[in-house]
Write a protein that holds these residues in place. Structure first.
Motif, PDB file in Angstrom:
ATOM      1  N   ILE A 256       0.808  -1.294   0.130  1.00  0.00           N
ATOM      2  CA  ILE A 256       0.173   0.080   0.000  1.00  0.00           C
ATOM      3  C   ILE A 256       1.054   1.199  -0.134  1.00  0.00           C
ATOM      4  O   ILE A 256       1.961   1.264   0.670  1.00  0.00           O
ATOM      5  CB  ILE A 256      -0.781   0.106   1.309  1.00  0.00           C
ATOM      6  N   VAL A 257       0.510   2.283  -0.713  1.00  0.00           N
ATOM      7  CA  VAL A 257       1.230   3.576  -0.874  1.00  0.00           C
ATOM      8  C   VAL A 257       1.582   4.100   0.529  1.00  0.00           C
ATOM      9  O   VAL A 257       0.564   4.283   1.162  1.00  0.00           O
ATOM     10  CB  VAL A 257       0.424   4.372  -1.864  1.00  0.00           C
ATOM     11  N   ALA A 258       2.576   4.523   0.728  1.00  0.00           N
ATOM     12  CA  ALA A 258       2.943   5.006   2.320  1.00  0.00           C
ATOM     13  C   ALA A 258       3.370   6.357   2.117  1.00  0.00           C
ATOM     14  O   ALA A 258       3.546   7.126   3.119  1.00  0.00           O
ATOM     15  CB  ALA A 258       3.961   4.292   2.933  1.00  0.00           C
ATOM     16  N   ASP A 259       3.568   7.025   0.861  1.00  0.00           N
ATOM     17  CA  ASP A 259       4.334   8.481   0.793  1.00  0.00           C
ATOM     18  C   ASP A 259       2.916   9.407   0.548  1.00  0.00           C
ATOM     19  O   ASP A 259       3.196  10.737   0.131  1.00  0.00           O
ATOM     20  CB  ASP A 259       5.183   8.624  -0.387  1.00  0.00           C
TER      21      ASP A 259
ATOM     22  N   ASP B 256      -3.679  13.465  10.295  1.00  0.00           N
ATOM     23  CA  ASP B 256      -3.267  12.923   8.999  1.00  0.00           C
ATOM     24  C   ASP B 256      -2.693  11.588   9.098  1.00  0.00           C
ATOM     25  O   ASP B 256      -1.952  11.091  10.112  1.00  0.00           O
ATOM     26  CB  ASP B 256      -2.434  13.961   8.547  1.00  0.00           C
ATOM     27  N   VAL B 257      -2.524  10.978   8.023  1.00  0.00           N
ATOM     28  CA  VAL B 257      -2.059   9.677   8.053  1.00  0.00           C
ATOM     29  C   VAL B 257      -1.773   9.209   6.704  1.00  0.00           C
ATOM     30  O   VAL B 257      -2.212   9.718   5.597  1.00  0.00           O
ATOM     31  CB  VAL B 257      -3.238   8.512   8.491  1.00  0.00           C
ATOM     32  N   SER B 258      -0.982   7.943   6.448  1.00  0.00           N
ATOM     33  CA  SER B 258      -0.769   7.686   5.099  1.00  0.00           C
ATOM     34  C   SER B 258      -1.708   6.360   4.870  1.00  0.00           C
ATOM     35  O   SER B 258      -2.374   5.795   5.570  1.00  0.00           O
ATOM     36  CB  SER B 258       0.688   7.042   4.952  1.00  0.00           C
ATOM     37  N   TRP B 259      -1.832   6.273   3.410  1.00  0.00           N
ATOM     38  CA  TRP B 259      -2.615   5.229   3.066  1.00  0.00           C
ATOM     39  C   TRP B 259      -2.287   3.848   3.795  1.00  0.00           C
ATOM     40  O   TRP B 259      -3.298   2.991   4.004  1.00  0.00           O
ATOM     41  CB  TRP B 259      -2.701   5.015   1.383  1.00  0.00           C
ATOM     42  N   ALA B 260      -1.118   3.622   3.800  1.00  0.00           N
ATOM     43  CA  ALA B 260      -0.670   2.374   4.256  1.00  0.00           C
ATOM     44  C   ALA B 260      -0.803   2.197   5.989  1.00  0.00           C
ATOM     45  O   ALA B 260      -1.316   1.213   6.227  1.00  0.00           O
ATOM     46  CB  ALA B 260       1.006   2.309   4.240  1.00  0.00           C
TER      47      ALA B 260
ATOM     48  N   GLY C   4       4.630  -0.730   3.004  1.00  0.00           N
ATOM     49  CA  GLY C   4       4.357   0.476   2.406  1.00  0.00           C
ATOM     50  C   GLY C   4       5.237   0.688   1.497  1.00  0.00           C
ATOM     51  O   GLY C   4       6.649   0.160   1.465  1.00  0.00           O
ATOM     52  N   ILE C   5       4.698   1.153   0.381  1.00  0.00           N
ATOM     53  CA  ILE C   5       5.587   1.495  -1.064  1.00  0.00           C
ATOM     54  C   ILE C   5       5.371   2.721  -1.421  1.00  0.00           C
ATOM     55  O   ILE C   5       4.344   3.764  -0.939  1.00  0.00           O
ATOM     56  CB  ILE C   5       5.126   0.657  -1.980  1.00  0.00           C
ATOM     57  N   PRO C   6       6.391   3.167  -2.059  1.00  0.00           N
ATOM     58  CA  PRO C   6       6.318   4.793  -2.725  1.00  0.00           C
ATOM     59  C   PRO C   6       5.206   4.584  -3.837  1.00  0.00           C
ATOM     60  O   PRO C   6       4.920   3.741  -4.702  1.00  0.00           O
ATOM     61  CB  PRO C   6       7.595   5.004  -3.291  1.00  0.00           C
ATOM     62  N   SER C   7       4.672   5.969  -4.035  1.00  0.00           N
ATOM     63  CA  SER C   7       3.546   5.975  -5.160  1.00  0.00           C
ATOM     64  C   SER C   7       4.262   5.762  -6.548  1.00  0.00           C
ATOM     65  O   SER C   7       3.600   5.025  -7.417  1.00  0.00           O
ATOM     66  CB  SER C   7       3.255   7.298  -5.352  1.00  0.00           C
TER      67      SER C   7
END
Length: 283
Positions: free
Chosen positions: A170-173, A212-216, A234-237
């Motif tokens: 899941i995108v983390a950035d 606020d939070v990341s998608w991951a 977590g992965i980059p976009s």
């Protein structure tokens, strides 16, 4: 009080339909691809306020259908706002964090420079500009990451994938505030009511869930609360390319909304609990 709502099946529109004094109209009555019909509906119904909860929301498809998206998200709200200005009634338009380019790591202020990354953001910005140009009593409410028990959204997608797989990337950035459709509906309803009595509150505002939070990390919380055994990496976009570029920074500064309308940022963790209960998932 009668508040006319454009939208009937969307996440926010369904929540607005449950609130007192609202009358919701779908595309069978007023298709946003026909802005003239939208204005005509307002003139015929003569409500005390109008909320536009209908929109073109297919972010990736908007890269191919930007003219259509701009008619729905730009021209239609403009026609609605002009009709409301003529009748001297408030108009509330829901907008999005996608009007910003997602740079930096500070929360976006309502007055910050807009610079959409794609067709969807440009179409929504066109709507904002058209509403302001109408010169009527209005509120543009930018929000982000809408979730609810209805329709398609991140929570429901994660519950489905978490039941099928034991691990997800899941995108983390990308960082933002998940926002419940019920909370957005309540905010729009309250803002419309306040604008009736105090048109000076007109302007552009932000409203999103906290913290606020990341998608991951949001996915991890969904799995923890629903007791799904699914590992999130977590992965980059850049490792999850999409036709439309997403803003990395979707943080929204919501202080003006609380100061002017006494509407605080909702805690998305409480919203998530309510959604999971509604969906019958464990939390």
């Amino acid at each position: 009080m009668t508040i006319l709502v454009f939208g009937k099946t969307g996440q926010v529109a369904r929540e607005l339909a449950a609130l007192e004094g609202t009358e919701c109209y779908g595309r069978d009555t007023a298709d946003l691809e026909n802005p003239v019909a939208c204005a005509a509906l307002i003139h015929s119904k003569r409500p005390e306020a109008v909320i536009n909860a209908a929109a073109y929301t297919a972010v990736d498809k908007a890269e191919e259908e930007e003219p259509r998206a701009t008619t729905i998200n730009g021209a239609a709200p403009g026609a609605m706002a002009r009709a409301c200005a003529t009748l001297a009634i408030p108009f509330v338009q829901i907008s999005t964090d996608y009007v910003f380019d997602g740079g930096g790591d500070l929360p976006w202020q309502p007055e910050d420079r807009t610079a959409p990354l794609g067709g969807y953001g440009r179409s929504k910005l066109a709507g904002e500009q058209a509403v302001r140009t109408a010169l009527g009593t209005h509120a543009i409410l930018r929000t982000s990451w809408v979730v609810s028990p209805h329709g398609s959204n991140f929570v429901k997608t994660m519950l489905r994938l978490g039941a099928e797989r034991d691990a997800l990337n899941i995108v983390a950035d990308q960082i933002g505030g998940p926002t419940g459709a019920a909370e957005i509906a309540a905010a729009c309803h309250a803002i419309a009511r306040q604008l009736i009595g105090d048109p000076a509150k007109s302007g552009t505002y932000h409203f999103s869930g906290a913290p606020d939070v990341s998608w991951a990390d949001f996915a991890r919380e969904i799995f923890a609360r629903s007791q799904r055994d699914c590992t999130v990496t977590g992965i980059p976009s850049s490792e999850y390319p999409t036709p439309a570029q997403r803003p990395l920074n979707s943080r929204l500064d919501c202080r003006a909304t609380e100061t002017v309308f006494d509407i605080p940022r909702p805690d998305w963790r409480e919203t998530l609990t309510d959604i999971l209960k509604d969906l019958g998932a464990r939390s």
